[in-house]
Structure formats: structure tokens, C-alpha cells
Design a protein around this motif. Structure first.
Motif, PDB file in Angstrom:
ATOM      1  N   GLY A   1       8.234  36.089  61.383  1.00 20.47           N
ATOM      2  CA  GLY A   1       9.061  36.594  62.460  1.00 20.47           C
ATOM      3  C   GLY A   1       9.534  35.643  63.086  1.00 20.47           C
ATOM      4  O   GLY A   1       9.798  35.187  64.216  1.00 20.47           O
ATOM      5  N   GLY A   2       8.377  34.363  63.202  1.00 19.69           N
ATOM      6  CA  GLY A   2       8.631  33.508  63.568  1.00 19.69           C
ATOM      7  C   GLY A   2      10.362  32.416  63.102  1.00 19.69           C
ATOM      8  O   GLY A   2      10.933  33.065  62.373  1.00 19.69           O
ATOM      9  N   GLY A   3      10.588  31.235  64.349  1.00 16.79           N
ATOM     10  CA  GLY A   3      11.937  30.338  63.355  1.00 16.79           C
ATOM     11  C   GLY A   3      12.210  29.425  65.265  1.00 16.79           C
ATOM     12  O   GLY A   3      11.433  29.805  65.905  1.00 16.79           O
ATOM     13  N   LEU A   4      13.428  30.334  65.355  1.00 16.17           N
ATOM     14  CA  LEU A   4      13.854  29.545  66.669  1.00 16.17           C
ATOM     15  C   LEU A   4      14.541  30.451  67.503  1.00 16.17           C
ATOM     16  O   LEU A   4      15.123  31.365  67.023  1.00 16.17           O
ATOM     17  N   ALA A   5      14.163  30.154  68.859  1.00 20.06           N
ATOM     18  CA  ALA A   5      14.416  31.572  70.071  1.00 20.06           C
ATOM     19  C   ALA A   5      15.381  31.053  70.339  1.00 20.06           C
ATOM     20  O   ALA A   5      15.160  29.763  71.284  1.00 20.06           O
ATOM     21  N   GLN A   6      16.248  31.513  71.738  1.00 18.53           N
ATOM     22  CA  GLN A   6      17.072  30.650  72.703  1.00 18.53           C
ATOM     23  C   GLN A   6      16.634  31.220  74.257  1.00 18.53           C
ATOM     24  O   GLN A   6      16.049  32.014  74.484  1.00 18.53           O
ATOM     25  N   PRO A   7      16.333  30.087  74.923  1.00 14.25           N
ATOM     26  CA  PRO A   7      15.674  30.973  76.607  1.00 14.25           C
ATOM     27  C   PRO A   7      16.481  31.915  76.894  1.00 14.25           C
ATOM     28  O   PRO A   7      17.987  32.253  76.995  1.00 14.25           O
ATOM     29  N   GLY A   8      15.566  32.499  77.816  1.00 14.27           N
ATOM     30  CA  GLY A   8      15.564  34.273  77.594  1.00 14.27           C
ATOM     31  C   GLY A   8      16.436  35.198  76.536  1.00 14.27           C
ATOM     32  O   GLY A   8      16.629  36.310  76.925  1.00 14.27           O
ATOM     33  N   GLY A   9      16.554  34.546  76.064  1.00 18.86           N
ATOM     34  CA  GLY A   9      16.900  35.941  74.140  1.00 18.86           C
ATOM     35  C   GLY A   9      15.418  36.441  73.710  1.00 18.86           C
ATOM     36  O   GLY A   9      14.186  36.733  75.094  1.00 18.86           O
ATOM     37  N   SER A  10      14.729  36.861  73.108  1.00 19.48           N
ATOM     38  CA  SER A  10      13.727  37.140  72.424  1.00 19.48           C
ATOM     39  C   SER A  10      13.808  37.314  70.554  1.00 19.48           C
ATOM     40  O   SER A  10      14.705  36.974  69.530  1.00 19.48           O
TER      41      SER A  10
ATOM     42  N   GLN B   1      -1.956  32.515  58.607  1.00 18.12           N
ATOM     43  CA  GLN B   1      -1.202  30.443  58.111  1.00 18.12           C
ATOM     44  C   GLN B   1      -0.708  30.107  58.895  1.00 18.12           C
ATOM     45  O   GLN B   1      -0.256  28.752  59.213  1.00 18.12           O
ATOM     46  N   GLY B   2      -0.543  31.020  60.082  1.00 14.23           N
ATOM     47  CA  GLY B   2       0.653  30.044  61.179  1.00 14.23           C
ATOM     48  C   GLY B   2       2.181  30.540  61.293  1.00 14.23           C
ATOM     49  O   GLY B   2       2.364  30.311  60.450  1.00 14.23           O
ATOM     50  N   THR B   3       2.728  30.401  61.983  1.00 11.62           N
ATOM     51  CA  THR B   3       4.103  30.498  61.700  1.00 11.62           C
ATOM     52  C   THR B   3       4.990  29.994  63.370  1.00 11.62           C
ATOM     53  O   THR B   3       3.834  29.848  63.987  1.00 11.62           O
ATOM     54  N   GLN B   4       5.635  28.684  62.202  1.00  8.25           N
ATOM     55  CA  GLN B   4       6.366  27.870  64.015  1.00  8.25           C
ATOM     56  C   GLN B   4       7.551  28.362  64.777  1.00  8.25           C
ATOM     57  O   GLN B   4       7.890  29.634  63.970  1.00  8.25           O
ATOM     58  N   VAL B   5       7.033  28.957  65.819  1.00  6.36           N
ATOM     59  CA  VAL B   5       8.613  29.419  66.995  1.00  6.36           C
ATOM     60  C   VAL B   5       8.249  28.218  67.723  1.00  6.36           C
ATOM     61  O   VAL B   5       7.505  27.975  68.882  1.00  6.36           O
ATOM     62  N   THR B   6       9.764  28.043  67.591  1.00  9.56           N
ATOM     63  CA  THR B   6      10.462  26.878  68.306  1.00  9.56           C
ATOM     64  C   THR B   6      11.793  27.832  69.271  1.00  9.56           C
ATOM     65  O   THR B   6      12.290  28.596  69.378  1.00  9.56           O
ATOM     66  N   VAL B   7      11.058  26.900  70.659  1.00  8.02           N
ATOM     67  CA  VAL B   7      12.502  27.703  71.472  1.00  8.02           C
ATOM     68  C   VAL B   7      13.354  26.395  71.610  1.00  8.02           C
ATOM     69  O   VAL B   7      12.157  25.805  72.631  1.00  8.02           O
ATOM     70  N   SER B   8      14.580  26.747  72.381  1.00  4.53           N
ATOM     71  CA  SER B   8      15.487  25.231  72.271  1.00  4.53           C
ATOM     72  C   SER B   8      15.624  24.850  73.758  1.00  4.53           C
ATOM     73  O   SER B   8      15.184  26.622  74.535  1.00  4.53           O
ATOM     74  N   SER B   9      15.524  24.401  74.014  1.00  5.74           N
ATOM     75  CA  SER B   9      15.841  23.589  75.381  1.00  5.74           C
ATOM     76  C   SER B   9      17.184  23.115  75.232  1.00  5.74           C
ATOM     77  O   SER B   9      18.001  22.515  74.638  1.00  5.74           O
TER      78      SER B   9
END
Length: 121
Positions: A8-17, A113-121
Motif C-alpha cells: 500500500g505504500g507509494g506516493l500520496a498528495q497532501p490532504g489525500g489519503s 521489510q519496509g515500504t516507502q511512503v512519499t508525500v509530495s509537496s
């Protein structure tokens, strides 16, 4: 070994989910606390949230009111619902569980193992 697989990790937008999932597999006698930790770039691993086998939760102050941890004991799965993520939430997120593999054994700590979560800005 008990294995924890995050998804479920990945790229998220501020204010999203975003929702993270972690499923435990392997020989497991019992599972107690499950949780999520994260490691921001260049920083140490830190607690995000934990949940006991009976559903009691604990959150880091930085995520209270925004994130929600839950679990499905039948599926041996823990979730992290990330609402209104911020740029500072960007990190590698690690699933955690305290589990006993055999009835005669002692509880041990297991990590995904870890999953990357990146929140864009």
C-alpha cells in the motif's frame, strides 16, 4: 521465521489519503501487539502507532487525529490509514509485531521489510 509483508505504500498528495497493510504469515502461535514505525530520510526509526490484540491503540503525537491503526486478527493483518498526510510523513514505514511462534516459546519482535511512503509537496 514469522514474515510480515507490507503493501500500500507509494506516493500520496497532501490532504489525500493512503492505507498501508501488513499481513503476518508463517508458523505463529499467538500475536500480541502490532504496529507501525517509520524512518524518515536521514533520521532514526520512530513509533507511529501500535495496537494490542484487544484493540487498544497508541499514537505518536505527530499523527494523532490523522492516522488510524486497526487490525484483523483472523487475517493476522494490521492496517494504517493515513489521512491528510504531510510532507514530513515521508518515510520508510515498517510493520511490527510481537508474536510467539510456538506454544513453548517466548515472544519475539518481528519486522517487515519496509515500504516507502512519499508525500509530495
Amino acid at each position: 521465521q514469522v514474515q510480515l509483508v507490507e503493501s500500500g505504500g507509494g506516493l500520496a498528495q497532501p490532504g489525500g489519503s493512503l492505507r498501508l497493510s501488513c499481513a503476518a504469515s508463517g508458523v505463529i502461535f499467538s500475536i500480541d501487539t502490532m504496529g507501525w514505525y517509520r524512518q524518515p530520510p536521514g533520521n532514526e526509526r520512530e513509533l507511529v502507532a501500535t495496537i494490542t490484540a484487544t484493540g487498544n491503540t497508541n499514537y505518536a503525537d505527530s499523527v494523532k487525529g490523522r492516522f488510524a491503526i486497526s487490525r484483523d486478527n483472523a487475517k493476522k493483518t494490521v492496517y494504517l490509514q493515513m489521512n491528510s498526510p504531510k510532507h514530513e510523513d515521508t518515510a520508510v514505514y515498517y510493520c511490527y509485531t510481537a508474536a510467539t511462534k510456538y506454544s513453548w516459546g517466548r515472544p519475539n519482535d518481528y519486522w517487515g521489510q519496509g515500504t516507502q511512503v512519499t508525500v509530495s509537496s
